[in-house]
Scaffold this active site. Structure first.
Site, short mmCIF file in Angstrom:
data_model
loop_
_atom_site.label_atom_id
_atom_site.label_comp_id
_atom_site.label_asym_id
_atom_site.label_seq_id
_atom_site.Cartn_x
_atom_site.Cartn_y
_atom_site.Cartn_z
N GLU A 120 11.09 19.01 46.27
CA GLU A 120 10.72 17.67 45.82
C GLU A 120 9.97 16.92 46.93
O GLU A 120 9.04 16.16 46.66
CB GLU A 120 11.97 16.88 45.41
N THR A 168 5.06 11.53 39.84
CA THR A 168 6.16 10.84 40.52
C THR A 168 5.62 10.06 41.71
O THR A 168 6.05 8.93 41.98
CB THR A 168 7.20 11.88 40.97
N1 LIG Z 1 7.21 24.90 40.27
C1 LIG Z 1 6.63 23.76 39.91
N2 LIG Z 1 6.86 23.24 38.68
C2 LIG Z 1 6.26 22.08 38.29
N3 LIG Z 1 5.43 21.36 39.06
C3 LIG Z 1 5.18 21.83 40.30
C4 LIG Z 1 5.78 23.03 40.78
N4 LIG Z 1 5.36 23.22 42.05
C5 LIG Z 1 4.53 22.21 42.35
N5 LIG Z 1 4.41 21.35 41.29
C6 LIG Z 1 3.60 20.13 41.26
O1 LIG Z 1 4.48 19.01 41.16
C7 LIG Z 1 3.86 17.97 40.41
C8 LIG Z 1 4.80 17.58 39.27
O2 LIG Z 1 5.94 17.02 39.82
P1 LIG Z 1 6.44 15.59 39.36
O3 LIG Z 1 7.62 15.29 40.20
O4 LIG Z 1 5.28 14.63 39.38
O5 LIG Z 1 6.80 15.85 37.85
P2 LIG Z 1 8.17 16.13 37.16
O6 LIG Z 1 8.93 17.06 38.05
O7 LIG Z 1 7.94 16.54 35.76
O8 LIG Z 1 8.74 14.66 37.06
P3 LIG Z 1 10.08 13.89 37.43
O9 LIG Z 1 10.41 14.31 38.83
O10 LIG Z 1 9.68 12.46 37.29
O11 LIG Z 1 11.13 14.23 36.45
C9 LIG Z 1 2.57 18.53 39.87
O12 LIG Z 1 1.54 18.06 40.72
C10 LIG Z 1 2.71 20.03 40.03
O13 LIG Z 1 1.49 20.70 40.24
N1 LIG Z 2 14.35 9.02 41.21
C1 LIG Z 2 13.05 9.59 41.19
C2 LIG Z 2 13.03 10.71 40.21
C3 LIG Z 2 11.68 11.30 40.00
O1 LIG Z 2 11.84 12.39 39.17
C4 LIG Z 2 12.06 8.52 40.77
O2 LIG Z 2 12.33 7.85 39.79
O3 LIG Z 2 11.04 8.34 41.43
#
Ligand SMILES: Nc1ncnc2c1ncn2[C@@H]1O[C@H](COP(=O)(O)OP(=O)(O)OP(=O)(O)O)[C@@H](O)[C@H]1O
Ligand SMILES: N[C@@H](CCO)C(=O)O
Length: 293
Positions: A120, A168
């Site tokens: 993350e 995010t």
């Molecule tokens: N294994 C992976 N799976 C998904 N996204 C990834 C991965 N590795 C890198 N990324 C990158 O992370 C970003 C997505 O992460 P982000 O935290 O924005 O979304 P999320 O995980 O769906 O959301 P949230 O954390 O709000 O629930 C994208 O830019 C993506 O390319």
């Molecule tokens: N607590 C984090 C979670 C992102 O998935 C945010 O809201 O930014």
């Protein structure tokens, strides 16, 4: 070869910004690993075209580094990235469980939380653990600087995912630096109500406790149609509605008999604005599952 299924998660739940998280029954990522001299990653499935295979840019690469566990890692995405459903975290959680077993590192699920959070840090700039914790441990989790508290819970939810992306990183930029004491007091009360609701598997208390006047209003501005979709879900019987994680996913807590109507109402409300969406009718569920092939 080892296979791990790690579930989507919903962080914050309104009143628990950067603290609360829940594991969802569906969707999920599936990660397969086998030992290799150096880490190589392939990605298939939902939104895979937006996910880098370079280990230096993928959350699972950060986990392999943190565990000193090089491997060929195949990620089958069930969770679209930038969804608010913990897409990046689910891959990281799955990889942490799989590589810990593959290399006999002997870490507990709780000890894997900071390891998976390294992923993350890579994608959002901060090692927040409120998605990786529920994906690893299941149920409802409370993450603080002192560690993680986990509670098994089983509340029906609808997670509605519109066809739009909110990263995010961007959503963290709108979080206010300070808050009025009155809003802090309200939010603490709501967080406490939600926690009691989780201990009782009570969707009414959980829904009521999802209210938050500090972070959520700033974030809803990034999601086209949020107010219309929230109102539609509440009219259809949702006990509470909030932004899922950093959005654009929207989470509704509910009683099981109302789930179908709430899902349809949310999809229709987005549709009326010309926005396609899908809704997962699921419940708070289990953490990552390891399969030995
Ligand atoms: N294994 C992976 N799976 C998904 N996204 C990834 C991965 N590795 C890198 N990324 C990158 O992370 C970003 C997505 O992460 P982000 O935290 O924005 O979304 P999320 O995980 O769906 O959301 P949230 O954390 O709000 O629930 C994208 O830019 C993506 O390319
Ligand atoms: N607590 C984090 C979670 C992102 O998935 C945010 O809201 O930014």
């Amino acid at each position: 070869m080892l296979t791990v299924r790690a579930p989507a998660t919903s962080a914050n739940l309104g009143s628990g910004f950067d603290v609360f998280g829940v594991a969802l029954g569906t969707p999920a990522d599936v990660v397969r690993v086998e030992r290799a001299p150096e880490t190589r990653i392939t990605v298939t499935g939902a939104g895979s075209q937006y996910i880098p295979e370079d280990p230096a840019q993928n959350t699972v690469g950060a986990v392999a580094d943190a565990l000193d566990a090089p491997a060929h890692i195949k990620i089958d995405k069930g969770i679209r990235p930038a969804s608010g459903l913990g897409s990046s975290a689910a891959s990281a959680a799955a990889a942490a469980v799989a590589l810990n077993a593959l290399y006999d590192r002997g870490l507990s699920r709780a000890e894997l939380v900071p390891v998976a959070a390294e992923g993350e840090a890579l994608v959002s700039g901060e090692a927040h653990a409120d998605n990786v914790a529920p994906s690893l441990l299941g149920g409802f989790t409370v993450v603080t600087d002192d560690g993680v508290t986990q509670l098994d819970a089983s509340i029906p939810v609808v997670a509605c995912l519109p066809e739009m992306s909110v990263s995010t990183r961007d959503a963290r930029e709108v979080v206010p630096d300070s808050a009025a004491l009155e809003d802090v007091v309200d939010t603490v009360g709501n967080a406490a109500t939600l926690t009691v609701g989780m201990t009782r598997d009570d969707p009414d208390l959980v829904g009521r406790g999802m209210e938050d006047a500090i972070v959520t209003p700033e974030r809803t501005a990034l999601i086209d149609g949020y107010d219309r979709v929230r109102d539609a879900a509440l009219e259809a019987g949702a006990t509470g509605v909030t932004v899922s994680g950093a959005g654009p996913g929207i989470l509704a807590a509910c009683h099981r008999p109302d789930q179908g109507a709430i899902a349809a109402a949310m999809i229709d409300a987005f549709d009326a604005l010309g926005i396609e969406s899908r809704a997962y009718q699921t419940r708070i569920g289990e953490g990552a599952t390891l399969y030995r092939d």
